[in-house]
Scaffold this motif. Structure first.
Motif, PDB file in Angstrom:
ATOM      1  N   GLN A 121     -27.344  18.074   1.873  1.00 19.23           N
ATOM      2  CA  GLN A 121     -28.294  17.283   1.816  1.00 19.23           C
ATOM      3  C   GLN A 121     -29.689  18.007   1.614  1.00 19.23           C
ATOM      4  OE1 GLN A 121     -27.548  14.573   4.739  1.00 19.23           O
ATOM      5  NE2 GLN A 121     -26.301  13.048   3.666  1.00 19.23           N
ATOM      6  N   GLU A 122     -29.707  19.058   2.824  1.00 17.70           N
ATOM      7  CA  GLU A 122     -30.974  19.874   2.987  1.00 17.70           C
ATOM      8  C   GLU A 122     -31.542  20.482   1.338  1.00 17.70           C
ATOM      9  OE1 GLU A 122     -34.564  21.426   4.267  1.00 17.70           O
ATOM     10  OE2 GLU A 122     -33.610  19.677   4.701  1.00 17.70           O
ATOM     11  N   ALA A 123     -30.287  21.020   0.850  1.00 14.85           N
ATOM     12  CA  ALA A 123     -30.532  21.734  -0.335  1.00 14.85           C
ATOM     13  C   ALA A 123     -30.925  20.937  -1.428  1.00 14.85           C
ATOM     14  CB  ALA A 123     -29.150  22.578  -0.674  1.00 14.85           C
ATOM     15  N   GLN A 124     -30.302  19.918  -1.297  1.00 13.01           N
ATOM     16  CA  GLN A 124     -30.640  18.624  -2.490  1.00 13.01           C
ATOM     17  C   GLN A 124     -32.113  18.030  -2.391  1.00 13.01           C
ATOM     18  OE1 GLN A 124     -27.365  15.996  -1.820  1.00 13.01           O
ATOM     19  NE2 GLN A 124     -26.235  16.991  -3.541  1.00 13.01           N
ATOM     20  N   ARG A 125     -32.559  17.965  -1.078  1.00 12.18           N
ATOM     21  CA  ARG A 125     -33.792  17.686  -0.621  1.00 12.18           C
ATOM     22  C   ARG A 125     -34.946  18.702  -1.398  1.00 12.18           C
ATOM     23  NH1 ARG A 125     -37.859  19.000   2.237  1.00 12.18           N
ATOM     24  NH2 ARG A 125     -36.680  20.536   3.288  1.00 12.18           N
ATOM     25  N   ILE A 126     -34.706  19.726  -1.004  1.00  7.14           N
ATOM     26  CA  ILE A 126     -35.503  20.811  -1.419  1.00  7.14           C
ATOM     27  C   ILE A 126     -35.589  21.023  -3.141  1.00  7.14           C
ATOM     28  CG2 ILE A 126     -35.765  23.373  -1.751  1.00  7.14           C
ATOM     29  CD1 ILE A 126     -34.704  23.542   1.431  1.00  7.14           C
ATOM     30  N   VAL A 127     -34.410  20.893  -3.709  1.00  6.33           N
ATOM     31  CA  VAL A 127     -34.420  20.857  -5.212  1.00  6.33           C
ATOM     32  C   VAL A 127     -35.330  19.451  -5.747  1.00  6.33           C
ATOM     33  CG1 VAL A 127     -33.037  20.463  -7.166  1.00  6.33           C
ATOM     34  CG2 VAL A 127     -32.420  22.342  -5.285  1.00  6.33           C
ATOM     35  N   ALA A 128     -34.829  18.471  -4.819  1.00  2.00           N
ATOM     36  CA  ALA A 128     -35.346  17.083  -5.336  1.00  2.00           C
ATOM     37  C   ALA A 128     -37.189  17.165  -5.411  1.00  2.00           C
ATOM     38  CB  ALA A 128     -34.956  16.051  -4.685  1.00  2.00           C
ATOM     39  N   GLU A 129     -37.490  17.869  -4.232  1.00  4.13           N
ATOM     40  CA  GLU A 129     -39.033  17.948  -3.880  1.00  4.13           C
ATOM     41  C   GLU A 129     -39.656  18.992  -4.980  1.00  4.13           C
ATOM     42  OE1 GLU A 129     -39.564  18.883   0.097  1.00  4.13           O
ATOM     43  OE2 GLU A 129     -39.095  17.113   0.912  1.00  4.13           O
ATOM     44  N   ASN A 130     -38.951  19.826  -5.477  1.00  3.76           N
ATOM     45  CA  ASN A 130     -39.354  20.904  -6.313  1.00  3.76           C
ATOM     46  C   ASN A 130     -38.899  20.796  -7.790  1.00  3.76           C
ATOM     47  OD1 ASN A 130     -41.079  22.609  -4.493  1.00  3.76           O
ATOM     48  ND2 ASN A 130     -39.019  22.373  -3.347  1.00  3.76           N
ATOM     49  N   ALA A 131     -38.338  19.519  -7.877  1.00  3.36           N
ATOM     50  CA  ALA A 131     -37.678  19.402  -9.473  1.00  3.36           C
ATOM     51  C   ALA A 131     -38.551  19.477 -10.701  1.00  3.36           C
ATOM     52  CB  ALA A 131     -37.232  18.085  -9.602  1.00  3.36           C
ATOM     53  N   PRO A 132     -39.855  18.976 -10.685  1.00  6.64           N
ATOM     54  CA  PRO A 132     -40.564  19.609 -11.754  1.00  6.64           C
ATOM     55  C   PRO A 132     -40.770  20.923 -12.119  1.00  6.64           C
ATOM     56  CG  PRO A 132     -41.718  17.829 -10.475  1.00  6.64           C
ATOM     57  CD  PRO A 132     -40.489  18.367  -9.793  1.00  6.64           C
ATOM     58  N   THR A 133     -41.063  21.735 -11.043  1.00  7.69           N
ATOM     59  CA  THR A 133     -41.215  23.238 -11.156  1.00  7.69           C
ATOM     60  C   THR A 133     -40.030  23.672 -11.629  1.00  7.69           C
ATOM     61  OG1 THR A 133     -42.934  23.184  -9.620  1.00  7.69           O
ATOM     62  CG2 THR A 133     -41.912  25.196 -10.020  1.00  7.69           C
ATOM     63  N   LEU A 134     -38.744  23.409 -10.858  1.00  8.82           N
ATOM     64  CA  LEU A 134     -37.346  23.868 -11.268  1.00  8.82           C
ATOM     65  C   LEU A 134     -37.037  23.870 -12.832  1.00  8.82           C
ATOM     66  CD1 LEU A 134     -35.604  23.492  -7.722  1.00  8.82           C
ATOM     67  CD2 LEU A 134     -36.659  25.474  -8.630  1.00  8.82           C
ATOM     68  N   GLN A 135     -37.472  22.522 -13.158  1.00 10.68           N
ATOM     69  CA  GLN A 135     -37.143  21.921 -14.616  1.00 10.68           C
ATOM     70  C   GLN A 135     -37.822  22.902 -15.443  1.00 10.68           C
ATOM     71  OE1 GLN A 135     -34.838  19.710 -15.582  1.00 10.68           O
ATOM     72  NE2 GLN A 135     -35.130  20.466 -17.537  1.00 10.68           N
ATOM     73  N   ARG A 136     -39.102  23.032 -15.142  1.00 11.46           N
ATOM     74  CA  ARG A 136     -39.986  23.908 -16.124  1.00 11.46           C
ATOM     75  C   ARG A 136     -39.139  25.301 -16.246  1.00 11.46           C
ATOM     76  NH1 ARG A 136     -44.210  23.354 -13.744  1.00 11.46           N
ATOM     77  NH2 ARG A 136     -44.665  25.399 -12.741  1.00 11.46           N
ATOM     78  N   ILE A 137     -39.110  25.934 -15.053  1.00  9.58           N
ATOM     79  CA  ILE A 137     -38.150  27.150 -15.183  1.00  9.58           C
ATOM     80  C   ILE A 137     -36.972  27.238 -15.911  1.00  9.58           C
ATOM     81  CG2 ILE A 137     -37.204  29.075 -13.675  1.00  9.58           C
ATOM     82  CD1 ILE A 137     -39.066  28.254 -11.376  1.00  9.58           C
ATOM     83  N   LEU A 138     -36.060  26.103 -15.749  1.00  6.47           N
ATOM     84  CA  LEU A 138     -34.838  26.154 -16.415  1.00  6.47           C
ATOM     85  C   LEU A 138     -35.029  25.921 -18.149  1.00  6.47           C
ATOM     86  CD1 LEU A 138     -31.790  25.673 -16.487  1.00  6.47           C
ATOM     87  CD2 LEU A 138     -32.090  23.187 -15.939  1.00  6.47           C
TER      88      LEU A 138
END
Length: 109
Positions: free
Chosen positions: A26-43
């Protein structure tokens, strides 16, 4: 990247096993969700650099969608989607792995 050590199979297995803990996941999912736009851009950058959605991919989509037999078409589309998911997940894992190293490197500096 110099100075990074290789991880043993046991270390990787222990880390993967730790993620099966619902609270850690859940903590990992929270971190990813909070940073989703940046991570999506990198992906997206990684997929574009690999030319994943280039002409070869377009040809595969056309081939899958163009199957005359509905069962063959369905199977081809499902296979293509599964391959896309696998590639995207592997790139996402690689991005997460590198992100962890970047954070560790910052701590060590």
């Amino acid at each position: 990247m110099a100075g990074r050590r290789a991880y043993t199979d046991a270390e990787v297995e222990a880390a993967v096993q730790a993620l099966t803990d619902p609270q850690q996941l859940q903590e990992a999912q929270r971190i990813v969700a909070e940073n989703a736009p940046t991570l999506q851009r990198i992906l997206n950058i990684a997929l574009n650099e690999a030319e994943w959605f280039g002409s070869a991919h377009h040809a595969q989509v056309l081939e899958a969608a163009g199957k005359a037999d509905i069962e063959e078409r369905l199977q081809a589309v499902q296979t293509l989607l599964a391959e896309e998911i696998r590639v995207t997940m592997m790139i996402g894992a690689a991005v997460g792995f590198e992100l962890a190293h970047q954070l560790i490197d910052k701590e060590d500096s």
